[in-house]
Write a protein that holds these residues in place. Structure first.
Motif, mmCIF file in Angstrom:
data_model
loop_
_atom_site.group_PDB
_atom_site.id
_atom_site.type_symbol
_atom_site.label_atom_id
_atom_site.label_comp_id
_atom_site.label_asym_id
_atom_site.label_seq_id
_atom_site.Cartn_x
_atom_site.Cartn_y
_atom_site.Cartn_z
ATOM 1 N N TYR A 37 6.013 0.808 -6.565
ATOM 2 C CA TYR A 37 7.036 1.546 -7.295
ATOM 3 C C TYR A 37 8.364 1.524 -6.534
ATOM 4 O O TYR A 37 9.427 1.275 -7.119
ATOM 5 C CB TYR A 37 6.596 2.989 -7.517
ATOM 6 C CG TYR A 37 7.658 3.823 -8.206
ATOM 7 C CD1 TYR A 37 7.783 3.814 -9.587
ATOM 8 C CD2 TYR A 37 8.545 4.605 -7.465
ATOM 9 C CE1 TYR A 37 8.772 4.561 -10.218
ATOM 10 C CE2 TYR A 37 9.532 5.349 -8.087
ATOM 11 C CZ TYR A 37 9.633 5.323 -9.465
ATOM 12 O OH TYR A 37 10.623 6.053 -10.094
ATOM 13 N N GLN A 69 0.214 1.487 -4.957
ATOM 14 C CA GLN A 69 1.069 1.731 -6.112
ATOM 15 C C GLN A 69 2.389 2.383 -5.689
ATOM 16 O O GLN A 69 3.433 2.147 -6.312
ATOM 17 C CB GLN A 69 0.356 2.597 -7.142
ATOM 18 C CG GLN A 69 0.005 4.000 -6.663
ATOM 19 C CD GLN A 69 -0.458 4.878 -7.821
ATOM 20 O OE1 GLN A 69 -0.527 4.428 -8.959
ATOM 21 N NE2 GLN A 69 -0.772 6.122 -7.519
ATOM 22 N N ASN A 94 6.899 5.731 -14.344
ATOM 23 C CA ASN A 94 6.915 4.343 -14.788
ATOM 24 C C ASN A 94 8.340 3.953 -15.121
ATOM 25 O O ASN A 94 9.240 4.798 -15.190
ATOM 26 C CB ASN A 94 6.004 4.129 -15.995
ATOM 27 C CG ASN A 94 5.362 2.753 -15.977
ATOM 28 O OD1 ASN A 94 5.928 1.784 -15.463
ATOM 29 N ND2 ASN A 94 4.151 2.660 -16.522
ATOM 30 N N TYR A 132 2.352 4.944 -12.550
ATOM 31 C CA TYR A 132 2.148 5.138 -11.115
ATOM 32 C C TYR A 132 1.843 6.622 -10.896
ATOM 33 O O TYR A 132 2.692 7.482 -11.119
ATOM 34 C CB TYR A 132 3.397 4.740 -10.331
ATOM 35 C CG TYR A 132 3.761 3.272 -10.473
ATOM 36 C CD1 TYR A 132 3.180 2.315 -9.658
ATOM 37 C CD2 TYR A 132 4.705 2.862 -11.418
ATOM 38 C CE1 TYR A 132 3.519 0.971 -9.768
ATOM 39 C CE2 TYR A 132 5.061 1.530 -11.533
ATOM 40 C CZ TYR A 132 4.461 0.586 -10.719
ATOM 41 O OH TYR A 132 4.796 -0.741 -10.830
#
Length: 394
Positions: free
Chosen positions: A216, A212, A140, A152
C-alpha cells in the motif's frame, strides 16, 4: 550459625538471579506514534526513510530541517519530490504561498498527517476525522491500475483517519476506506501536484513490516514521479534535536562562525606565549582589630570631659521608655500608678522597686541639671531592671 550462613547464601543467589533477569529483561515496546525517521519503534518511519532510495533509485535523498517558508523561499531546492510524514501539519498563509510556488513550478509534494490545521487546511477546505469502528479498517485505491482485488486490511486504530470534509470541485480522490470515506486525495496546481493522505501510520515500521502494508505504501508513493531529488521534511514533525547551545547564533551565521574560530585561535596563541607561570606578590593583610572597647572608652571620655550628665540621663530615660513600649507593649505617655502596677505585673518585679524606678525617670525627665549622684542612682536602678528582667540589650 551454620543455618544462618545457608540462608544468607540462598538469599544472595536469589538476589543475583533476580538482578540478572532484570538486566536481561527486554525493554517494553513504545507504541507512541513518533513518525521520526530514526525511530525503530512500531510507529517510527525508519524503514520508509531507508527504503526511499529503492523507490526512487535515481534520486538524491535530502533531509530538511527548516520551516516550509524558509525551505521554499530561499530557492535552494532543486526540482523533485517533497515528502512530509507528521503527526499534524500546520501551515500559515505565507507557508502556503511559498509551497504553491514550488508546486506550480512542476514539483510534487506528498503530505500525510493525522490532522491538517491553519490557513492551509482552511484554504483547501479539508478536515480530518476518525472512524468510530470496533473492527479493523481497510483501505484501497480508486485507480483501477492500483486498486487491489481485496482491500488492504489494517489493525484497528492504525489507519482509521479520513477526510471528513473537502472541496470535491478541486480535489481528486485517489483512495478510500471501507466506509467510502476519502483517505488519499490530490490537488493540481500549475505544473505540479499536491498529495494529501489522512493515514500517516500506514507508512510506519508497524505497517511496512507486513506485505500488504508495504504494498500500500509503495503504491501510494508511486503517484510521485521519478526525480533527481527527494526531500524528507523533519521540521513539521518536530524530528529535530533542538540546539539549546548559546553558540547556535554564531554557527547559524558564517561571518559570526569565522569570528568565533578566529577568537579561539587568538586565545590559543596567547595561552601558548603566556604559559610561563607568573606569580604576583601577595600582600600581607593584617586581620581587622576589634575596636569596640576603644570606641566605648572614647565616647565615655567625651561625655566625662563635657560633664553633660543631663544629656546622658535623658538618653537613658528615652531608651528604657522605648524598651517598655517594645518589650511589654505599654503606653509611656502617662507614668501614673496604673502604669507602675501594669509594669510590675508584666515584669514580675517588686512594686516598691518599680515605683522607685518610675519616680526616678519622672524626676530626671524634668531636670535641666543632673548631679553625679543622681545620674549614678538612675543608672543603678536601670541596670537592676535589665538584670532582673533578663534583658541582654539585643
Amino acid at each position: 550459625m551454620r543455618d544462618f550462613k545457608i540462608y544468607i547464601s540462598i538469599a544472595s543467589i536469589l538476589l543475583i538471579i533476580y538482578l540478572v533477569a532484570q538486566y536481561n529483561k527486554p525493554n517494553a515496546v513504545n507504541w507512541q506514534p513518533s513518525l521520526a525517521k530514526n525511530d525503530k519503534i512500531p510507529f517510527g518511519t525508519f524503514i520508509l526513510h531507508n527504503q526511499l532510495s529503492q523507490l526512487y533509485p535515481e534520486a538524491t535523498l535530502v533531509n530538511t530541517n527548516k520551516s516550509i517558508y524558509n525551505v521554499f523561499h530561499n530557492d535552494s531546492l532543486q526540482k523533485g519530490n517533497y515528502i512530509i510524514i507528521a503527526k499534524n501539519i500546520t501551515l500559515n498563509k505565507f507557508d502556503f504561498k511559498e509551497l504553491l510556488k514550488y508546486i506550480n513550478a512542476g514539483n510534487s509534494v506528498f503530505m500525510s498527517a493525522f490532522e491538517f490545521k491553519g490557513f492551509f487546511a482552511d484554504s483547501l477546505q479539508i478536515e480530518s476525522r476518525a472512524e468510530n469502528s470496533a473492527k479493523n479498517v481497510s483501505l484501497n485505491f480508486v485507480n483501477s491500475k492500483l486498486k487491489a482485488g481485496k482491500n488492504y486490511v489494517f489493525n484497528r486504530d492504525v489507519v482509521n483517519q479520513y477526510f471528513n470534509s473537502l472541496d470535491t470541485a478541486k480535489a481528486t480522490v485517489l483512495g478510500k476506506n471501507y466506509a467510502e470515506h476519502c483517505t488519499l486525495i490530490s490537488y493540481k496546481f500549475g505544473k505540479g501536484t499536491l498529495y494529501l493522505c489522512s493515514t500517516p501510520a500506514a507508512f510506519t515500521n508497524y505497517s511496512l513490516l507486513t506485505k500488504q502494508g508495504a504494498d500500500y505504501a509503495e503504491k501510494a508513493l508511486s503517484y510521485l514521479p521519478q526525480a533527481n531529488y527527494v526531500y524528507w521534511d523533519q521540521f513539521q514533525n518536530g524530528d529535530i534535536p533542538e540546539d539549546a547551545s548559546p553558540l547556535r547564533v554564531f554557527f547559524a551565521n558564517p561571518g559570526l562562525q569565522w569570528a568565533y574560530y578566529i577568537s579561539l585561535f587568538g586565545i590559543l596563541v596567547y595561552v601558548i606565549y603566556e604559559m610561563k607561570r607568573r606569580q604576583r606578590i601577595i600582600p600581607i593583610i593584617e586581620p581587622l582589630q576589634n575596636s569596640t572597647l576603644e570606641f566605648v572608652n572614647v565616647v565615655g571620655q567625651v561625655y566625662y570631659e563635657k560633664r553633660d550628665n543631663a544629656n546622658i540621663a535623658h538618653k537613658k530615660v528615652i531608651y528604657i521608655l522605648q524598651h517598655f513600649r517594645d518589650q511589654y507593649r505599654l503606653k509611656t505617655n502617662k507614668l501614673d500608678p496604673e502604669f507602675i502596677d501594669d509594669l510590675s505585673k508584666k515584669t514580675g518585679l517588686d512594686i516598691a522597686y518599680t515605683t522607685d524606678l518610675i519616680h526616678a525617670l519622672i524626676f530626671i525627665s524634668a531636670q535641666h541639671q543632673v548631679t553625679d549622684s543622681e545620674l549614678i542612682r538612675l543608672n543603678r536602678l536601670i541596670e537592676k531592671f535589665y538584670s532582673q528582667t533578663g534583658y541582654n540589650g539585643k
